[in-house]
Design a protein around this motif. Structure first.
Motif, PDB file in Angstrom:
ATOM      1  N   GLU A   1       2.143   1.758  -3.489  1.00 60.82           N
ATOM      2  CA  GLU A   1       1.064   2.270  -4.340  1.00 60.82           C
ATOM      3  C   GLU A   1       0.785   3.738  -4.045  1.00 60.82           C
ATOM      4  O   GLU A   1       0.631   4.555  -4.960  1.00 60.82           O
ATOM      5  CB  GLU A   1      -0.192   1.434  -4.083  1.00 60.82           C
ATOM      6  N   MET A   2       0.733   4.084  -2.780  1.00 58.63           N
ATOM      7  CA  MET A   2       0.476   5.474  -2.397  1.00 58.63           C
ATOM      8  C   MET A   2       1.627   6.386  -2.807  1.00 58.63           C
ATOM      9  O   MET A   2       1.406   7.556  -3.144  1.00 58.63           O
ATOM     10  CB  MET A   2       0.227   5.573  -0.893  1.00 58.63           C
ATOM     11  N   SER A   3       2.845   5.869  -2.771  1.00 61.03           N
ATOM     12  CA  SER A   3       4.002   6.666  -3.198  1.00 61.03           C
ATOM     13  C   SER A   3       3.891   7.018  -4.671  1.00 61.03           C
ATOM     14  O   SER A   3       4.205   8.148  -5.077  1.00 61.03           O
ATOM     15  CB  SER A   3       5.302   5.903  -2.942  1.00 61.03           C
ATOM     16  N   LYS A   4       3.433   6.043  -5.482  1.00 57.85           N
ATOM     17  CA  LYS A   4       3.242   6.324  -6.909  1.00 57.85           C
ATOM     18  C   LYS A   4       2.179   7.390  -7.111  1.00 57.85           C
ATOM     19  O   LYS A   4       2.350   8.319  -7.903  1.00 57.85           O
ATOM     20  CB  LYS A   4       2.851   5.041  -7.653  1.00 57.85           C
ATOM     21  N   GLU A   5       1.060   7.248  -6.372  1.00 59.34           N
ATOM     22  CA  GLU A   5      -0.002   8.243  -6.468  1.00 59.34           C
ATOM     23  C   GLU A   5       0.507   9.609  -6.019  1.00 59.34           C
ATOM     24  O   GLU A   5       0.157  10.631  -6.617  1.00 59.34           O
ATOM     25  CB  GLU A   5      -1.193   7.831  -5.610  1.00 59.34           C
ATOM     26  N   LEU A   6       1.324   9.619  -4.982  1.00 58.66           N
ATOM     27  CA  LEU A   6       1.872  10.868  -4.468  1.00 58.66           C
ATOM     28  C   LEU A   6       2.759  11.531  -5.512  1.00 58.66           C
ATOM     29  O   LEU A   6       2.701  12.754  -5.688  1.00 58.66           O
ATOM     30  CB  LEU A   6       2.650  10.610  -3.175  1.00 58.66           C
ATOM     31  N   GLU A   7       3.566  10.745  -6.203  1.00 62.00           N
ATOM     32  CA  GLU A   7       4.427  11.303  -7.257  1.00 62.00           C
ATOM     33  C   GLU A   7       3.586  11.962  -8.343  1.00 62.00           C
ATOM     34  O   GLU A   7       3.896  13.062  -8.803  1.00 62.00           O
ATOM     35  CB  GLU A   7       5.314  10.207  -7.862  1.00 62.00           C
ATOM     36  N   GLU A   8       2.513  11.258  -8.760  1.00 61.33           N
ATOM     37  CA  GLU A   8       1.639  11.809  -9.792  1.00 61.33           C
ATOM     38  C   GLU A   8       0.974  13.099  -9.323  1.00 61.33           C
ATOM     39  O   GLU A   8       0.905  14.082 -10.054  1.00 61.33           O
ATOM     40  CB  GLU A   8       0.567  10.784 -10.177  1.00 61.33           C
ATOM     41  N   LYS A   9       0.481  13.093  -8.093  1.00 66.23           N
ATOM     42  CA  LYS A   9      -0.202  14.274  -7.573  1.00 66.23           C
ATOM     43  C   LYS A   9       0.768  15.408  -7.287  1.00 66.23           C
ATOM     44  O   LYS A   9       0.389  16.581  -7.361  1.00 66.23           O
ATOM     45  CB  LYS A   9      -1.001  13.904  -6.328  1.00 66.23           C
ATOM     46  N   LYS A  10       2.014  15.050  -6.967  1.00 64.61           N
ATOM     47  CA  LYS A  10       3.008  16.086  -6.700  1.00 64.61           C
ATOM     48  C   LYS A  10       3.283  16.877  -7.970  1.00 64.61           C
ATOM     49  O   LYS A  10       3.452  18.106  -7.920  1.00 64.61           O
ATOM     50  CB  LYS A  10       4.301  15.457  -6.175  1.00 64.61           C
TER      51      LYS A  10
ATOM     52  N   GLN B   1       0.824  -1.205   0.000  1.00 70.03           N
ATOM     53  CA  GLN B   1       0.000   0.000   0.000  1.00 70.03           C
ATOM     54  C   GLN B   1       0.861   1.258   0.000  1.00 70.03           C
ATOM     55  O   GLN B   1       0.533   2.242  -0.669  1.00 70.03           O
ATOM     56  CB  GLN B   1      -0.944  -0.001   1.201  1.00 70.03           C
TER      57      GLN B   1
END
Length: 180
Positions: free
Chosen positions: A137-146, A134
């Motif tokens: 997965e959240m790190s990837k989402e964070l990169e995209e949102k960053k 998790q």
């Protein structure tokens, strides 16, 4: 009529019964059984513990330890106890069988306890693996949102700069209008 009585010579019960019932021993044969030798203890231990699942490389050592412990009580510690406290202590074959039964019982309890702790640890490790997945997965989402946040921050920064410039121009015009 044949009658068999089995009594332990430990304590005063046998002596009291012989005194109270002299006919019981008058026409009887008394067989005194002495302590079991090491080989007999080993054979009994081997027989009783054959039902228990033990590692093959440890079976001989466990059986030897069982007989050694019983013999050390009868040959070493009981005489020391008698010399020190002036009381006799007996370790009978029944005590040896109880010792083996308790060993089996405690071994079973400890195995169940270890299995339970192992399953709890396995569950905890599964949760840690899930959490790590998790987090990835959240790190990837964070990169995209960053990236999106950085773009928006640049736009906001440009907007603030534009607003500040227009505010300066508007303030100058207001001062000019107030002056005229």
């Amino acid at each position: 009529l044949h009658l068999i009585l089995a009594m332990s010579p430990a304590g005063s019960q046998l002596r009291t019964r012989c005194r109270n019932f002299p006919g019981m021993v008058a026409g009887c044969t008394i067989d005194w059984f002495f302590s079991w030798p090491d080989e007999a203890l080993y054979a009994v231990s081997e027989s009783v513990l054959s039902q228990v699942q033990l590692p093959e490389q440890n079976k001989v050592g466990i059986n030897q330890t069982m007989s050694f412990v019983h013999l050390s009580v009868t040959m070493k510690y009981s005489p020391e106890f008698e010399a020190k406290f002036k009381r006799r202590n007996f370790a009978t074959p029944k005590n040896f069988l109880d010792f083996l039964a308790n060993y089996i019982k405690f071994l079973d309890q400890n195995r169940k306890n270890l299995d339970m702790m192992s399953s709890r640890l396995g569950g905890g490790l599964d949760k840690l693996v899930q959490a790590a997945e998790q987090v990835t997965e959240m790190s990837k989402e964070l990169e995209e949102k960053k990236v999106i946040v950085d773009e928006n921050a640049e736009k906001v920064s440009e907007l603030i700069t534009t607003i500040n410039e227009k505010t300066v121009v508007a303030t100058q015009r207001k001062e000019e209008a107030n002056a005229a």
